[in-house]
Design an enzyme around this catalytic site. Structure first.
Site, short mmCIF file in Angstrom:
data_model
loop_
_atom_site.label_atom_id
_atom_site.label_comp_id
_atom_site.label_asym_id
_atom_site.label_seq_id
_atom_site.Cartn_x
_atom_site.Cartn_y
_atom_site.Cartn_z
N ASP A 107 45.86 -64.16 -5.59
CA ASP A 107 44.82 -64.45 -6.51
C ASP A 107 44.71 -63.14 -7.15
O ASP A 107 44.91 -62.10 -6.56
CB ASP A 107 43.61 -64.60 -5.70
CG ASP A 107 43.56 -66.21 -5.01
OD1 ASP A 107 44.64 -67.02 -5.24
OD2 ASP A 107 42.64 -66.73 -4.71
N HIS A 162 51.75 -63.55 -0.86
CA HIS A 162 52.59 -64.59 -0.52
C HIS A 162 53.85 -64.41 -1.25
O HIS A 162 53.95 -63.76 -2.33
CB HIS A 162 52.27 -66.13 -0.84
CG HIS A 162 50.92 -66.19 0.21
ND1 HIS A 162 51.15 -66.98 1.41
CD2 HIS A 162 49.83 -65.88 0.32
CE1 HIS A 162 49.58 -66.91 2.20
NE2 HIS A 162 48.93 -66.15 1.42
N SER A 249 43.14 -54.44 -4.04
CA SER A 249 44.26 -53.58 -4.85
C SER A 249 44.81 -54.34 -5.98
O SER A 249 44.57 -55.22 -6.62
CB SER A 249 44.96 -52.87 -4.02
OG SER A 249 45.51 -51.85 -4.70
#
Length: 285
Positions: A107, A162, A249
């Site tokens: 995200d 991911h 980050s």
């Protein structure tokens, strides 16, 4: 949303303004390593009343939707860091069903997307840095002129990373460095920001060739965990967990030249979710 196009484009943060430069000067003067160590300790406090207060405040401040998480109650997390690195329900981040998609590894908000100019990766308008310095010992010249995307994760985002496509680990190198903020103002104003910061360089073999996936540390982010034992070399399916940030980050992904047609609707400041299609594999390369 518009589909991918063969026309190459690069979109990034604009040039810095005076306010950006002032903030950057102030940030570089801070004892960021000390501040990050302090935050790390606070984030791991397990005393119920302290961690519950922190967790409820964080959920309220950033409007975290815990209905998407495996555990819905802030009190069910053993520490603030446990909440921050929370797992989501599988159906919360479905993988794109668009054929041959390269999906977002996390995200976040796109900071830059497009194609490298030689071995130069764009940080912001007029600000570039060499991927050889970013990747250190794991630099692969096959990534010159490659396709890249940089995604910034804010505190409110889901903080696990991911696999954007099927891949096998080839190399992993932790590179110490500063812990400067990677907020947009710093990206615009601090040259070679990502090269200066602590990072974990991972390199992978994919169906389209080598891939670099690089989580970048930042202020309050002195710990980047992988999802595998470092004695092993995992083979991951698309969507499998690669690792996680202990506080937010940036993630940089680089693939070889011409391997991906980026979705032309995506620009700097576009919001993306893990599993969303960023573009499609170019079968005509």
């Amino acid at each position: 949303m518009a589909g991918p196009s063969n026309k190459l484009m690069t979109s990034s943060e604009p040039e810095p303004n005076p306010s950006d430069r002032l903030k950057a000067l102030a940030m570089q003067a801070l004892p960021t390593r000390l501040l990050s160590q302090l935050t790390n300790r606070i984030a791991r406090i397990k005393t119920p009343w302290i961690k519950n207060t922190l967790n409820r405040f964080f959920v309220c401040l950033y409007r975290i939707d815990l209905e998407q998480a495996v555990r819905h109650d802030p009190r069910d997390y053993e520490s603030f860091n446990d909440l921050f690195t929370r797992a989501l329900r599988p159906q919360a981040r479905p993988l794109s069903t668009i054929p041959n998609s390269v999906v977002s590894p996390c995200d976040g908000t796109i900071s830059a997307i497009g194609q490298l100019s030689g071995d130069q990766l764009i940080q912001a308008k007029g600000v570039t840095y060499p991927i050889a310095e970013l990747m250190a010992d794991l630099y692969n010249p096959e990534l010159a002129n490659g396709m890249f995307v940089t995604i910034y994760l804010s505190p409110s985002d889901y903080h696990r990373i991911h696999a954007p496509l099927r891949c096998s680990l080839e190399g992993c190198q932790h590179i110490p460095g500063r812990l400067l903020t990677v907020a947009a103002s710093a990206v615009r104003a601090i040259p070679k920001l990502y090269v200066r910061n602590e990072r974990l360089v991972t390199t992978w073999q994919t169906p389209v060739g080598p891939m670099a996936l690089i989580p970048i540390g930042a202020l309050n982010v002195g710990s980047i965990e992988t999802a595998w034992d470092h004695q092993s070399s995992p083979d991951l399916a698309q969507g499998d967990e690669v690792g996680r940030f202990n506080l937010g980050s940036t993630v940089i992904m680089i693939l070889p030249q011409g391997t991906v047609d980026w979705n032309q609707a995506l620009r700097a400041t576009s919001r993306v979710l893990m599993g969303q299609s960023l573009g499609t594999i170019n079968d005509n390369r």
